[in-house]
Scaffold this motif. Structure first.
Motif, PDB file in Angstrom:
ATOM      1  N   GLU A   1      -8.265   5.191   2.443  1.00 45.10           N
ATOM      2  CA  GLU A   1      -8.956   3.992   2.906  1.00 45.10           C
ATOM      3  C   GLU A   1     -10.410   4.251   3.286  1.00 45.10           C
ATOM      4  O   GLU A   1     -10.722   5.233   3.952  1.00 45.10           O
ATOM      5  CB  GLU A   1      -8.238   3.430   4.137  1.00 45.10           C
TER       6      GLU A   1
ATOM      7  N   THR B   1      -4.604   3.562   8.419  1.00 48.29           N
ATOM      8  CA  THR B   1      -3.161   3.312   8.482  1.00 48.29           C
ATOM      9  C   THR B   1      -2.362   4.216   7.567  1.00 48.29           C
ATOM     10  O   THR B   1      -1.152   4.376   7.758  1.00 48.29           O
ATOM     11  CB  THR B   1      -2.856   1.850   8.119  1.00 48.29           C
ATOM     12  N   LEU B   2      -3.018   4.805   6.573  1.00 46.26           N
ATOM     13  CA  LEU B   2      -2.326   5.683   5.626  1.00 46.26           C
ATOM     14  C   LEU B   2      -2.745   7.130   5.854  1.00 46.26           C
ATOM     15  O   LEU B   2      -3.913   7.412   6.122  1.00 46.26           O
ATOM     16  CB  LEU B   2      -2.646   5.277   4.184  1.00 46.26           C
TER      17      LEU B   2
ATOM     18  N   GLU C   1      -3.765  12.452   9.733  1.00 44.75           N
ATOM     19  CA  GLU C   1      -3.634  11.023  10.013  1.00 44.75           C
ATOM     20  C   GLU C   1      -4.368  10.694  11.299  1.00 44.75           C
ATOM     21  O   GLU C   1      -4.474  11.530  12.198  1.00 44.75           O
ATOM     22  CB  GLU C   1      -2.157  10.619  10.115  1.00 44.75           C
TER      23      GLU C   1
ATOM     24  N   LEU D   1       0.715   4.054  -2.914  1.00 43.80           N
ATOM     25  CA  LEU D   1       0.314   5.423  -2.594  1.00 43.80           C
ATOM     26  C   LEU D   1       1.394   6.402  -3.036  1.00 43.80           C
ATOM     27  O   LEU D   1       1.098   7.440  -3.649  1.00 43.80           O
ATOM     28  CB  LEU D   1       0.049   5.558  -1.095  1.00 43.80           C
TER      29      LEU D   1
ATOM     30  N   LEU E   1       0.811  -1.219   0.000  1.00 45.03           N
ATOM     31  CA  LEU E   1       0.000   0.000   0.000  1.00 45.03           C
ATOM     32  C   LEU E   1       0.842   1.267   0.000  1.00 45.03           C
ATOM     33  O   LEU E   1       0.557   2.204  -0.745  1.00 45.03           O
ATOM     34  CB  LEU E   1      -0.941   0.004   1.206  1.00 45.03           C
ATOM     35  N   ALA E   2       1.865   1.309   0.855  1.00 43.88           N
ATOM     36  CA  ALA E   2       2.688   2.515   0.946  1.00 43.88           C
ATOM     37  C   ALA E   2       3.361   2.817  -0.391  1.00 43.88           C
ATOM     38  O   ALA E   2       3.427   3.978  -0.822  1.00 43.88           O
ATOM     39  CB  ALA E   2       3.733   2.351   2.050  1.00 43.88           C
TER      40      ALA E   2
END
Length: 333
Positions: free
Chosen positions: A220, A310-311, A305, A67, A63-64
């Protein structure tokens, strides 16, 4: 365990949906959008999570990395942006009245309670009704359609005529209207409900103007039991350094209204229960850099955040090209 859904677009343009549980993220096979997945779930009489599980498991995703590469889209969209409605409610959080009251006090006599403070106190008294009862009506505003929704990482662009471009860190509810007009909540997103606070401060009746701006959702879509307490951080980064930072709180434990009450007062209008439409509803905030005297400038980066997301959500600030005093002319036919 709750799941998180993301929308992905590969370099070749192919779209897919990603499901994340804990630290693991995988492609949802055979699905190109969260809208399509939710439509399938409604038709099958399933929960959104069950519809995901019925699709099986695809390839793993970092995911990171995706992104950072700019491959993650907004977690919800519609093929026809006119059928995505963005709206919200304000003065919904404990502590939210202080900043707004400070902004609007100049427009009212000091000894007279402002409309914003009155509305906040009415919400504190009646914003959490007993189940099955209608609570106090909140402040409500319209932001625009899906054309105003900005993907994570993309610039939040204020109009050339804007007086300000300021962040509003909050939660947003995501909804799809079923075939019979029933609103289905898909989940919650982290959000930046971008606004023009200088315009709003000038006159509270200009709130409607100040809210007609872009907005961005975190990567998300959180699907599961709604957390009662959400705690995160909102910051502004300028030239690589943190200019301003403050914690922000959300969730019903920190609000003067229940989500159910806010949802009722939005969807009580029949025009917001049109089958097939998507709604993004911003639930409000009590944390603004503007009330701390911060003036943003082009190139600043908004960062928001909060767990259970988590993102982070990051968007740079930009201004649209054009003259601020350009007149829009109308031609007669």
């Amino acid at each position: 365990m709750a799941i998180r859904l993301l929308q992905h677009r590969a370099p070749d343009g192919a779209r897919s949906v990603i499901v994340a549980e804990g630290d693991r993220a995988t492609i949802v096979p055979g699905v190109e959008s969260v809208h399509a997945l939710a439509t399938r779930a409604i038709e099958a009489g399933q929960s959104l999570a069950d519809a995901v599980r019925a699709c099986g498991t695809g390839n793993s995703v970092d995911l990171a990395a995706e992104l950072a590469a700019g491959h993650i889209l907004s977690p919800i969209d519609h093929a026809d942006p006119a059928h995505l409605v963005m709206a919200g409610t304000g003065l919904t959080h404990l502590g939210s009245a202080e900043g707004r009251d400070k902004m609007h006090r100049e427009a009212a006599a000091v000894e007279k309670q402002t409309d914003s403070m009155r509305m906040f106190l009415e919400g504190v008294e009646g914003g959490k009704p007993a189940e099955g009862q209608v609570g106090q009506q909140p402040e409500w505003f319209y932001k625009g359609d899906g054309s105003q929704l900005v993907a994570p990482g993309d610039a939040l662009t204020m109009p050339a005529f804007a007086q300000d471009g300021g962040e509003e860190p909050e939660l947003a509810g995501i909804y799809l209207i079923g075939p019979d007009g029933t609103p289905f909540r898909l989940g919650l997103c982290l959000a930046n409900e971008f606004s023009d606070h200088v315009t709003e401060r000038h006159n509270y009746l200009w709130l409607a103007h100040s809210k007609l701006r872009q907005a961005s959702l975190g990567p998300e879509l959180y699907v599961g039991d709604i957390p009662n307490h959400v705690e995160g951080a909102s910051r502004i980064v300028r030239d690589g350094k943190t200019l301003w930072e403050k914690p922000f709180l959300s969730g019903e434990a920190n609000m003067s209204h229940t989500l159910a009450n806010l949802e009722h007062h939005h969807f009580k209008y029949a025009l917001f229960r049109r089958p097939g439409d998507i709604h993004v509803h911003f639930f409000g905030t009590a944390t603004l850099s503007f009330t701390d005297g911060v003036r943003t400038q082009e190139g600043d980066v908004f960062e928001i955040e909060a767990a259970p997301f988590t993102l982070p959500l990051r968007n740079p600030l930009a201004r649209a090209e054009g003259a601020a005093d350009a007149v829009t002319t109308v031609k007669a036919l």
